[in-house]
Design an enzyme around this catalytic site. Structure first.
Site, short mmCIF file in Angstrom:
data_model
loop_
_atom_site.label_atom_id
_atom_site.label_comp_id
_atom_site.label_asym_id
_atom_site.label_seq_id
_atom_site.Cartn_x
_atom_site.Cartn_y
_atom_site.Cartn_z
CG ASP A 135 -2.09 0.94 1.04
OD1 ASP A 135 -2.77 0.84 0.01
OD2 ASP A 135 -2.32 1.80 1.91
N GLY A 162 0.45 8.89 -11.56
CA GLY A 162 0.02 9.51 -10.30
C GLY A 162 0.62 10.90 -10.09
CE1 TYR A 163 -1.92 13.40 -6.00
CE2 TYR A 163 -1.57 11.05 -5.62
CZ TYR A 163 -2.38 12.16 -5.58
OH TYR A 163 -3.68 12.04 -5.14
CE LYS A 205 8.14 6.19 -9.25
NZ LYS A 205 6.77 6.11 -9.76
#
Ligand code: IMP
Length: 198
Positions: free
Chosen positions: A69, A154-155, A176
């Protein structure tokens, strides 16, 4: 030994499999076992939600299960969007772009030195005999004033990593994946598995 991943995401499968293979664990997607388990993420922390997902799959299959998560925590927003990152601004925000713009709007007027944030990832591995390993990783950064870069999801376009001099969306997947919250959680999982096998 087979371990089931409580996710449909084949990218996560490859990343986590690379670690588990050293311990004679073969990771399979729940969909490869003909299962479709959707768990309500009712927990109040990344730890609770990842354990809920792993436990549901472990109980359905009788096999060890692993789940993760993750989300983005912004200090000046009291840790938001946090565990709600995937549904931030719902129901008005529908796409990644909507959520990212919602975040930038909520940070309007906040100076750069106060835009500190971190991505967090918690990976939980549970066994039918009750054993459990919980590995948390994070990656520190700053929220930009506007999106930069096209990669990732996403962000990523608003998450600037000072040590790299660019956003997650500008650094390419390999870079990343070497420094991300998920990579750090995987390193931690590896260390915990080493301890288990000592
Ligand atoms: P999940 O834990 O994979 O479901 O991710 C939850 C949400 O956190 C995603 O929908 C994204 O909004 C956000 N998130 C998690 N990891 C990342 C990342 O590496 N980059 C950008 N957004 C992320």
């Amino acid at each position: 030994m087979k371990v089931v991943l409580a996710s449909q995401n084949r990218h996560k499968l490859a990343e986590i499999q690379a670690i588990l293979a050293q311990y004679d664990m073969e990771l399979v997607l729940q969909s490869d076992l003909g299962l479709q388990i959707d768990v309500d993420e009712t927990g109040e922390s990344f730890e609770e939600n990842s354990e809920l997902k792993a436990r549901a799959v472990m109980e359905a299959t009788g096999l060890p299960a692993v789940a993760d998560d993750s989300g983005l925590c912004v200090d000046v927003l009291g840790g938001a969007p946090g565990i709600y990152s995937a549904r931030y601004g719902a129901p008005d925000c529908v796409t990644d772009r909507d959520r990212l713009n919602h975040l930038l709007n909520n940070l309007r007027g906040v100076r750069s030195e106060e835009r500190t944030a971190r991505f967090v990832c918690v990976i939980t591995l549970v066994w039918p005999d009750g054993r459990k390993l919980v590995a948390r990783g994070s990656c520190e950064g700053l929220i930009t004033f506007e999106p930069r870069g096209e990669d990732g999801f996403g962000y990523d376009p608003v998450f600037y990593v000072p040590s790299q001099g660019c956003t997650f969306a500008q650094m390419g997947a390999d870079r990343k994946n070497a420094i991300s919250h998920r990579a750090n959680a995987l390193h931690r999982l590896e260390a915990l598995l080493d301890q288990e096998n000592e």
